[in-house]
Design an enzyme around this catalytic site. Sequence first.
Site, PDB file in Angstrom:
ATOM      1  N   LYS A   1     -17.786   2.324  17.894  1.00  0.00           N
ATOM      2  CA  LYS A   1     -16.341   2.560  18.079  1.00  0.00           C
ATOM      3  C   LYS A   1     -16.178   3.551  19.212  1.00  0.00           C
ATOM      4  O   LYS A   1     -16.426   4.739  19.048  1.00  0.00           O
ATOM      5  CB  LYS A   1     -15.784   3.149  16.768  1.00  0.00           C
ATOM      6  CG  LYS A   1     -14.402   2.779  16.453  1.00  0.00           C
ATOM      7  CD  LYS A   1     -13.251   3.469  17.055  1.00  0.00           C
ATOM      8  CE  LYS A   1     -12.999   4.880  17.205  1.00  0.00           C
ATOM      9  NZ  LYS A   1     -12.162   5.128  18.407  1.00  0.00           N
TER      10      LYS A   1
ATOM     11  N   GLY B   1     -18.104  14.301  18.316  1.00  0.00           N
ATOM     12  CA  GLY B   1     -16.666  14.526  18.468  1.00  0.00           C
ATOM     13  C   GLY B   1     -16.267  15.851  17.836  1.00  0.00           C
ATOM     14  O   GLY B   1     -17.084  16.781  17.729  1.00  0.00           O
TER      15      GLY B   1
ATOM     16  N   THR C   1     -12.703  15.699  12.819  1.00  0.00           N
ATOM     17  CA  THR C   1     -13.098  14.329  12.500  1.00  0.00           C
ATOM     18  C   THR C   1     -14.427  14.328  11.734  1.00  0.00           C
ATOM     19  O   THR C   1     -14.599  13.550  10.787  1.00  0.00           O
ATOM     20  CB  THR C   1     -13.191  13.477  13.773  1.00  0.00           C
ATOM     21  OG1 THR C   1     -11.925  13.528  14.441  1.00  0.00           O
ATOM     22  CG2 THR C   1     -13.525  12.035  13.467  1.00  0.00           C
ATOM     23  N   GLY C   2     -15.335  15.204  12.126  1.00  0.00           N
ATOM     24  CA  GLY C   2     -16.614  15.305  11.413  1.00  0.00           C
ATOM     25  C   GLY C   2     -16.422  15.549   9.921  1.00  0.00           C
ATOM     26  O   GLY C   2     -17.073  14.932   9.071  1.00  0.00           O
TER      27      GLY C   2
ATOM     28  N   GLU D   1     -22.538  15.472  15.617  1.00  0.00           N
ATOM     29  CA  GLU D   1     -22.734  16.350  16.774  1.00  0.00           C
ATOM     30  C   GLU D   1     -21.333  16.814  17.161  1.00  0.00           C
ATOM     31  O   GLU D   1     -20.522  16.024  17.647  1.00  0.00           O
ATOM     32  CB  GLU D   1     -23.418  15.584  17.908  1.00  0.00           C
ATOM     33  CG  GLU D   1     -24.171  16.504  18.872  1.00  0.00           C
ATOM     34  CD  GLU D   1     -23.356  16.882  20.096  1.00  0.00           C
ATOM     35  OE1 GLU D   1     -22.627  17.902  20.002  1.00  0.00           O
ATOM     36  OE2 GLU D   1     -23.433  16.189  21.111  1.00  0.00           O
TER      37      GLU D   1
ATOM     38  N   CYS E   1     -19.667  19.085  25.578  1.00  0.00           N
ATOM     39  CA  CYS E   1     -19.832  19.782  24.291  1.00  0.00           C
ATOM     40  C   CYS E   1     -20.664  21.046  24.435  1.00  0.00           C
ATOM     41  O   CYS E   1     -20.428  22.029  23.761  1.00  0.00           O
ATOM     42  CB  CYS E   1     -20.393  18.848  23.230  1.00  0.00           C
ATOM     43  SG  CYS E   1     -21.940  18.083  23.713  1.00  0.00           S
TER      44      CYS E   1
ATOM     45  N   GLU F   1     -13.048  26.106  20.057  1.00  0.00           N
ATOM     46  CA  GLU F   1     -13.463  25.264  21.169  1.00  0.00           C
ATOM     47  C   GLU F   1     -12.227  24.755  21.911  1.00  0.00           C
ATOM     48  O   GLU F   1     -11.278  24.277  21.301  1.00  0.00           O
ATOM     49  CB  GLU F   1     -14.269  24.068  20.672  1.00  0.00           C
ATOM     50  CG  GLU F   1     -14.739  23.217  21.830  1.00  0.00           C
ATOM     51  CD  GLU F   1     -15.589  22.023  21.429  1.00  0.00           C
ATOM     52  OE1 GLU F   1     -15.227  21.350  20.445  1.00  0.00           O
ATOM     53  OE2 GLU F   1     -16.600  21.762  22.088  1.00  0.00           O
TER      54      GLU F   1
HETATM   55  P1  ADP Z   1     -11.900  14.622  20.481  1.00  0.00           P
HETATM   56  O1  ADP Z   1     -11.158  15.864  20.177  1.00  0.00           O
HETATM   57  O2  ADP Z   1     -13.139  14.801  21.271  1.00  0.00           O
HETATM   58  O3  ADP Z   1     -11.039  13.485  20.923  1.00  0.00           O
HETATM   59  P2  ADP Z   1     -12.187  13.257  18.019  1.00  0.00           P
HETATM   60  O4  ADP Z   1     -13.055  13.685  16.913  1.00  0.00           O
HETATM   61  O5  ADP Z   1     -10.735  13.148  17.786  1.00  0.00           O
HETATM   62  O6  ADP Z   1     -12.552  14.250  19.143  1.00  0.00           O
HETATM   63  O7  ADP Z   1     -12.661  11.880  18.628  1.00  0.00           O
HETATM   64  C1  ADP Z   1     -13.994  11.465  18.700  1.00  0.00           C
HETATM   65  C2  ADP Z   1     -14.088  10.060  18.175  1.00  0.00           C
HETATM   66  O8  ADP Z   1     -13.700  10.072  16.805  1.00  0.00           O
HETATM   67  C3  ADP Z   1     -13.176   9.057  18.862  1.00  0.00           C
HETATM   68  O9  ADP Z   1     -13.861   7.827  19.004  1.00  0.00           O
HETATM   69  C4  ADP Z   1     -12.028   8.917  17.895  1.00  0.00           C
HETATM   70  O10 ADP Z   1     -11.381   7.672  17.960  1.00  0.00           O
HETATM   71  C5  ADP Z   1     -12.756   9.060  16.573  1.00  0.00           C
HETATM   72  N1  ADP Z   1     -11.879   9.440  15.455  1.00  0.00           N
HETATM   73  C6  ADP Z   1     -10.754  10.186  15.496  1.00  0.00           C
HETATM   74  N2  ADP Z   1     -10.216  10.305  14.271  1.00  0.00           N
HETATM   75  C7  ADP Z   1     -11.003   9.615  13.425  1.00  0.00           C
HETATM   76  C8  ADP Z   1     -10.985   9.354  12.013  1.00  0.00           C
HETATM   77  N3  ADP Z   1     -10.019   9.818  11.225  1.00  0.00           N
HETATM   78  N4  ADP Z   1     -11.989   8.614  11.504  1.00  0.00           N
HETATM   79  C9  ADP Z   1     -12.981   8.142  12.276  1.00  0.00           C
HETATM   80  N5  ADP Z   1     -13.041   8.344  13.610  1.00  0.00           N
HETATM   81  C10 ADP Z   1     -12.073   9.064  14.181  1.00  0.00           C
END
Ligand code: ADP
Length: 494
Positions: free
Chosen positions: A188, A241, A245-246, A264, A299, A398
């Site tokens: 994804k 990311g 989200t983690g 990560e 990162c 961050e």
């Molecule tokens: P950033 O702040 O770097 O955009 P995110 O964690 O939002 O970090 O995004 C990193 C990835 O996680 C992207 O591919 C984003 O689409 C995905 N993402 C964002 N929200 C979710 C979620 N609720 N579940 C799974 N993946 C997600």
Amino acid sequence: MDQAQIDALRARPIAPQKHLIGGDWVDASDGATMDITSPIDGRVLTTMARGTAADMDAAISTARTAFEDRRWSGQAPSARKKILHKWADLIEANALDLAVQGVRDNGTEIGMAFKAEPGSAAATIRYYAEALDKVYGEIAPTQSDILGLIHKEPVGVVGAIIPWNFPMMIGAWKLGPALAMGNSVVLKPAETASLSLLRMAELAFEAGLPPGVLNVVTGEGAVVGEAMGLSMDVDVLVFTGSGATGRRLLEYAARSNLKRVYLELGGKSPNVVFADAPDLDEAAKVAAAGIFRNAGQVCVAGSRLLVEEEIHDDFVAAIVRAAQAMRVGDPLLTDTHIGAVNSEAQLSQNLQFVKTAKAEGGEIVTGGNRVLAETGGTYMAPTVITGVTADATLSQKEVFGPILGVTPFTDEAEATRLANGTVYGLAGAVWTGSLSRAHRMVQEVRTGVMHVNTYGGADGTVPLGGVGQSGNGSDKSLHAIEKYINLKTAWIKL
Ligand code: ADP
């Protein structure tokens, strides 16, 4: 890199993008699309499939079928190696095309993108292609009437969620070892950086990867990413990311099938400069590059400059000179040092951090503002803020933007305390002429990576992973392979 070639590549229209499932390009199940906007000029480049949960489930089930029938894991290691090398060959043959395609939706300056994206993706895939027939099982030291075997098996279906800052490089860090070990993958990409990964995945099939072994589903994280996280049929989830989200991914795993989740996450990496550093001018230049390249959207960016008090003013002046010498602008011009911020949302978040830093007593010594707004793109001047206290927002959160906070220290103990003073632990550096001090700091600063008298640039032979809230599980090196295998014991009575 040839500017005329880059210009020709950027002038090409981009077809509407679809999911790649089972080797076919498919629309979202409900036909929905979303715009792909370029941060270079704010214009819409094309559309991509806005995936649904059903699309993600279809991709996962396709990946499962491909895994169960062993169309990939069942091939001889030499055959899999050949295909992965061929894939790397194709990435290299199409490197400029891939790099330009990637920059058009993510905004990284082309000089860096060319090296870090197709360049490092191909190298990573080769590294794991070479590794795949060197991963042996084990024979356990059992009593003589027992044969204890430890097999290393692929885990099955790997879900990979990729961010927008270096999609190909980070994508390859997951795809390389996952595919090398015989797994099937569903990928994804980030909403704002899907183009290069879609093209890179297409090349895998040209190289001979069987359909269904690698699938790409585009769309919103909150929809397709969530569906991947909640799937009962994904065995391992790998992610780069944000911490927010983690955390969600860990929850999804707990609410579904307890899939293994490797994260990560972000960092607030300290770049610690002592007065006895061998070459302070060089340190200033490298420190500036370490926070400002790719507009700070790295990162491991060295976002906290901790500098010994006696050289503080001179060193800040040198960093400011280095920052002001960096050209911000169109990322597809070869002489640009700092490209676009990835999105309007990210840029306004950066500017908010500047405001907060000011309110908390920081002094903006250069930058702090949006630039080139007339282009319609999202650009920000490299920003240096001094007088940032250890507990200031800029020291603790961050940013993921071209913003450097500077904090003075008086001795090594204070430097170590400051360096360790966040919830993160991804990367850091120490600049010193003292070998003993360098070794001490490497041991005492809690990070996954410490640089000494340099910043960044670690290659694929060494792991990259964080401690604390920077995550778990490393990308790169042979250690990354452990994430993509299960240990299976055979206990045989002779
Ligand atoms: P950033 O702040 O770097 O955009 P995110 O964690 O939002 O970090 O995004 C990193 C990835 O996680 C992207 O591919 C984003 O689409 C995905 N993402 C964002 N929200 C979710 C979620 N609720 N579940 C799974 N993946 C997600």
